[in-house]
Design a protein around this motif. Structure first.
Motif, PDB file in Angstrom:
ATOM      1  N   UNK A 179      18.663   7.615  37.471  1.00 30.44           N
ATOM      2  CA  UNK A 179      18.889   9.034  37.780  1.00 30.44           C
ATOM      3  C   UNK A 179      17.671   9.824  37.309  1.00 30.44           C
ATOM      4  N   UNK A 180      17.112  10.638  38.190  1.00 33.96           N
ATOM      5  CA  UNK A 180      15.968  11.482  37.836  1.00 33.96           C
ATOM      6  C   UNK A 180      16.386  12.939  37.962  1.00 33.96           C
ATOM      7  N   UNK A 181      16.034  13.750  36.962  1.00 35.50           N
ATOM      8  CA  UNK A 181      16.421  15.161  37.016  1.00 35.50           C
ATOM      9  C   UNK A 181      15.314  15.980  37.663  1.00 35.50           C
ATOM     10  N   UNK A 182      15.400  16.054  38.972  1.00 37.02           N
ATOM     11  CA  UNK A 182      14.498  16.901  39.757  1.00 37.02           C
ATOM     12  C   UNK A 182      15.230  17.221  41.048  1.00 37.02           C
ATOM     13  N   UNK A 183      15.179  18.475  41.474  1.00 40.75           N
ATOM     14  CA  UNK A 183      15.971  18.862  42.638  1.00 40.75           C
ATOM     15  C   UNK A 183      15.149  19.582  43.685  1.00 40.75           C
ATOM     16  N   UNK A 184      15.837  20.203  44.630  1.00 42.60           N
ATOM     17  CA  UNK A 184      15.200  21.022  45.649  1.00 42.60           C
ATOM     18  C   UNK A 184      14.290  20.233  46.581  1.00 42.60           C
ATOM     19  N   UNK A 185      13.438  20.961  47.287  1.00 43.01           N
ATOM     20  CA  UNK A 185      12.501  20.329  48.210  1.00 43.01           C
ATOM     21  C   UNK A 185      11.575  19.376  47.466  1.00 43.01           C
ATOM     22  N   UNK A 186      11.258  19.718  46.198  1.00 44.42           N
ATOM     23  CA  UNK A 186      10.366  18.854  45.421  1.00 44.42           C
ATOM     24  C   UNK A 186      11.022  17.510  45.110  1.00 44.42           C
ATOM     25  N   UNK A 187      12.336  17.519  44.909  1.00 41.62           N
ATOM     26  CA  UNK A 187      13.042  16.264  44.669  1.00 41.62           C
ATOM     27  C   UNK A 187      13.027  15.378  45.918  1.00 41.62           C
ATOM     28  N   UNK A 188      13.210  16.001  47.068  1.00 43.92           N
ATOM     29  CA  UNK A 188      13.173  15.264  48.338  1.00 43.92           C
ATOM     30  C   UNK A 188      11.761  14.698  48.569  1.00 43.92           C
ATOM     31  N   UNK A 189      10.748  15.523  48.300  1.00 46.29           N
ATOM     32  CA  UNK A 189       9.367  15.073  48.478  1.00 46.29           C
ATOM     33  C   UNK A 189       9.058  13.886  47.576  1.00 46.29           C
ATOM     34  N   UNK A 190       9.562  13.934  46.337  1.00 44.81           N
ATOM     35  CA  UNK A 190       9.322  12.827  45.400  1.00 44.81           C
ATOM     36  C   UNK A 190       9.935  11.538  45.933  1.00 44.81           C
ATOM     37  N   UNK A 191      11.144  11.625  46.478  1.00 47.83           N
ATOM     38  CA  UNK A 191      11.786  10.426  47.036  1.00 47.83           C
ATOM     39  C   UNK A 191      11.027   9.915  48.259  1.00 47.83           C
ATOM     40  N   UNK A 192      10.491  10.821  49.063  1.00 40.73           N
ATOM     41  CA  UNK A 192       9.836  10.410  50.311  1.00 40.73           C
ATOM     42  C   UNK A 192       8.465   9.788  50.047  1.00 40.73           C
ATOM     43  N   UNK A 193       7.710  10.352  49.119  1.00 38.59           N
ATOM     44  CA  UNK A 193       6.331   9.904  48.931  1.00 38.59           C
ATOM     45  C   UNK A 193       6.092   9.170  47.622  1.00 38.59           C
ATOM     46  N   UNK A 194       7.028   9.312  46.690  1.00 40.87           N
ATOM     47  CA  UNK A 194       6.840   8.680  45.392  1.00 40.87           C
ATOM     48  C   UNK A 194       5.905   9.500  44.510  1.00 40.87           C
ATOM     49  N   UNK A 195       6.101   9.390  43.193  1.00 42.54           N
ATOM     50  CA  UNK A 195       5.168  10.011  42.239  1.00 42.54           C
ATOM     51  C   UNK A 195       4.896   8.949  41.184  1.00 42.54           C
ATOM     52  N   UNK A 196       4.222   9.333  40.088  1.00 42.98           N
ATOM     53  CA  UNK A 196       3.945   8.366  39.024  1.00 42.98           C
ATOM     54  C   UNK A 196       5.233   7.776  38.461  1.00 42.98           C
ATOM     55  N   UNK A 197       6.299   8.591  38.360  1.00 41.21           N
ATOM     56  CA  UNK A 197       7.525   8.062  37.737  1.00 41.21           C
ATOM     57  C   UNK A 197       8.650   7.766  38.735  1.00 41.21           C
ATOM     58  N   UNK A 198       8.628   8.423  39.888  1.00 39.40           N
ATOM     59  CA  UNK A 198       9.727   8.232  40.842  1.00 39.40           C
ATOM     60  C   UNK A 198       9.245   7.368  42.007  1.00 39.40           C
ATOM     61  N   UNK A 199       9.896   6.231  42.243  1.00 41.16           N
ATOM     62  CA  UNK A 199       9.439   5.365  43.334  1.00 41.16           C
ATOM     63  C   UNK A 199       9.874   5.907  44.697  1.00 41.16           C
ATOM     64  N   UNK A 200       9.046   5.704  45.703  1.00 36.02           N
ATOM     65  CA  UNK A 200       9.436   6.185  47.023  1.00 36.02           C
ATOM     66  C   UNK A 200      10.516   5.288  47.620  1.00 36.02           C
ATOM     67  N   UNK A 201      11.375   5.894  48.434  1.00 38.51           N
ATOM     68  CA  UNK A 201      12.527   5.178  48.967  1.00 38.51           C
ATOM     69  C   UNK A 201      12.376   4.991  50.474  1.00 38.51           C
ATOM     70  N   UNK A 202      13.312   4.262  51.055  1.00 41.23           N
ATOM     71  CA  UNK A 202      13.311   4.044  52.506  1.00 41.23           C
ATOM     72  C   UNK A 202      14.218   5.034  53.231  1.00 41.23           C
ATOM     73  N   UNK A 203      15.197   5.582  52.506  1.00 37.97           N
ATOM     74  CA  UNK A 203      16.133   6.517  53.139  1.00 37.97           C
ATOM     75  C   UNK A 203      16.658   7.483  52.081  1.00 37.97           C
ATOM     76  N   UNK A 204      16.809   8.748  52.478  1.00 35.40           N
ATOM     77  CA  UNK A 204      17.360   9.773  51.585  1.00 35.40           C
ATOM     78  C   UNK A 204      18.686  10.250  52.165  1.00 35.40           C
TER      79      UNK A 204
END
Lengths: 425, 425
Positions: A179-204
């Protein structure tokens, strides 16, 4: 509630007016900028947006496992039992949705087929505040688990006083891996593209406000998404045999979600229409969420009186409601008339909230008329297919001429040569 | 071709660099304006855009049936035979994709299930000019037909010298119900929202340029869409047992589609890599579409030399190619290692163009890495599901407490009352 008594054509036109959708280009642009910023600056962008939008300064996005475990333990026994019952029933129903591939070996020398493969990593979006529904976590995570998805991660907006324990507890129960505490459009962007700590996913998957929905639409293609969730809807088809107190309560159960929610009843009985309308008003005054439900009832909801059973279904198929209650005698008989609906509730005791929690069917359903072309969230949303083909030399030779004819018709000479080169001396 | 000989991690990073996607906000805005204009002004907007973008003044958008019939009759016997063979094989394969709903009646007093319903109306987008492929029409229309879609309509840009007869002929053969000559973002908008002459559809499928792709993404939610098609791709996994002349021809068959197309080979054999690279150059010079294929080969394509079969598949799963050829002995053995690929071609004689035309599998496939989460176009794309639930009073009573507990945890009092009202004296 507003009551219409119109011809079928006039009623269909009214239905269409209620379902117009719009996009806001200003929101599109703001979301576009947020996504670009997260792609460029990763975690640093997430931190800046969390301070700006959520008013929370985040050190660690990942919620520690001990906090999740403690949250689950803190839940009441009643809530744990309810969540477990929901898990059991959802698992039972959704296990029927598992799909198999196939192999066609009917023609000697040809093997063709399709393999069904689970997605590798899926991201759940869970809204914060009062819209953080533990039931939605199990409704989204369990079908992914059943499909065989290896890793399920979740993002949810940070809260000044910590994330709702029921949300964390449901995540544990449903087998969410992180579970990662980040929301909004930025949370969706993190899931789509990945960041240093959040891995990118195949589906949101999962619901959210207009920024979340817009972000999901914008990242679609980079990742897959489920449908864009609009306000909740209930459609009810009823005749004189139905209980107006039940009907009113069911209509209000969806109206309390959102001032933009819609509750629509279609009936052949003018007297039922009048009684239900009065009963809705009576029950509405007693609701803690009256201030939410009232605008939903007054602005977006209505009762339509129609001449026949067929016309009732024609109107309701134009509505294409997220939830449809059929409160007629022998309701199963009318399933053949249902063209567009997310989930159908049959008879006097399949009250819609049954399906929200423990009935077993999914409560993530197409809204805003999208039941015309989309389905309840299911196991099929977390797999994809790969086709495969093997031909012997002889079998390829039999169709070689057809391939080269079509390739050359389309001006694709290299396609033709790839076949011919295999038969050159 | 560029040849890499890197560690697995370094090679995966290189693959990721090649697959970055971008969006152009200026195109987003222009498409947004076009869609808004078509929603407001309907056919008049379509006429204005057709003059502006296609240089054609349109009186009637609908192509007369006589013109379609005449186009079909005008096709050569060879082309008719090839299209018919393609139709037969595609129908055979795709009939295996038909899905059934289910009913769960294992628990007395509970009926639950899912109904599979065909979409009512589907729109095909068919590009104009040289990218107007008759094969794509049969690949998109036939699965919709097999799914049971009642009405299939097609839009395609107007042409100064009339629409390509092969396109109209394929539309007839595939059972398309109506053809409208309108293209670009305005054609997509017409399908999504409807105009005076063009009825709105439930789903839009088919490839197109960046304006078409952007429009499809923007109308997604109003209608369903298939995946956004990017440039063609071929991935080849081969060892020393493969024929380098065949491999080069197969790589070029996708390179000739688009200067942005990608042809990627992964091999354990350094000598094969060198021979294929030289052979690509030799065959490239002989191609009529060399000017298209050369930038594809030089800018986006490469050969990677890896240490093991496992590493070859790891790299190729990161590429997630639209088409994957496995040219290894006993290729079917390796299907278990395929995580991400649109359509797989096994062995020496399943050359990729087989799948473009008459192999039976679909050629509308996920590109740009989207095979991570999406599937070949299939019958499953033209149906949706509706779930249904019926509970007796006794069965509802058993779970009533769980429902009210969850509803009240989520602050949804009207949900709880909809259940409780059914058990009040």
């Amino acid at each position: 509630m507003k009551i219409y008594k119109e011809s079928l054509d006039a009623m269909l036109a009214i239905v269409r007016d209620y379902t117009q959708q719009t996009t806001d280009m200003e929101i599109e642009r703001r979301v576009y900028d947020i996504i670009a910023e997260v792609r460029t600056n990763g975690d640093a962008a997430l931190k800046a947006y969390s301070e700006k939008f959520d008013g929370v300064s985040i050190e660690e996005f990942k919620v520690p496992q001990e906090e999740i475990d403690a949250a689950y333990e803190s839940l009441s026994d009643d809530l744990k039992a309810a969540l477990l019952k929901a898990k059991t029933n959802i698992t039972e129903f959704h296990s029927r949705e598992i799909e198999q591939g196939f192999v066609d070996m009917d023609t000697p020398g040809i093997i063709r087929g399709q393999k069904v493969i689970p997605l590798a990593r899926v991201g759940l979006y869970v809204p914060g505040g009062t819209a953080a529904y533990p039931s939605t976590i199990i409704m989204t995570a369990l079908p992914a688990k059943i499909a065989g998805v290896k890793e399920i991660i979740m993002v949810t907006p940070p809260q000044k006083d910590g994330i709702n324990p029921a949300v964390l507890g449901a995540a544990k129960l449903a087998g969410v891996d992180a579970v990662y505490q980040v929301g909004g459009a930025q949370g969706v962007a993190a899931l789509a593209y990945g960041t240093e700590t959040i891995p990118k996913v195949d589906k949101i998957v999962g619901p959210g406000n207009i920024y979340v929905a817009t972000a999901k639409r914008q990242v679609f293609g980079q990742v897959d998404i489920d449908m864009i969730a609009g306000p909740s809807e209930i459609g009810v088809i009823a005749d004189d045999s139905a209980n107006p107190v039940h009907l009113a309560a069911d209509l209000l159960s969806q109206a309390e979600h959102d001032p933009r929610a819609r509750a629509i009843m279609v009936t052949t009985s003018e007297s039922l229409a009048n009684v239900v309308s009065d009963e809705v008003e009576r029950q509405l005054k007693l609701l803690p969420r009256e201030s939410i439900a009232r605008p939903a009832i007054e602005n977006n909801s209505y009762i339509a009186i129609m001449d026949s059973i067929e016309d009732m279904f024609t109107v309701m198929n134009e509505v294409a409601p997220e939830h449809l209650e059929i409160q007629l005698p022998d309701p199963m008989n009318y399933m053949s008339l249902v063209q567009n609906a997310g989930s159908v509730f049959l008879g006097a005791y399949a009250s819609e909230p049954l399906g929200d929690y423990v009935g077993g069917t999914n409560h993530v359903l197409p809204t805003s008329g999208t039941a015309r072309f989309s389905s309840p969230l299911g196991v099929y949303d977390f797999v994809k297919r790969t086709s495969f083909t093997q031909f012997t030399k002889e079998r390829l030779e039999e169709v070689a001429k057809h391939i080269t004819t079509l390739a050359r018709t389309e001006g694709l000479e290299a396609h033709a040569r790839a076949i011919e080169v295999r038969f050159e001396k």
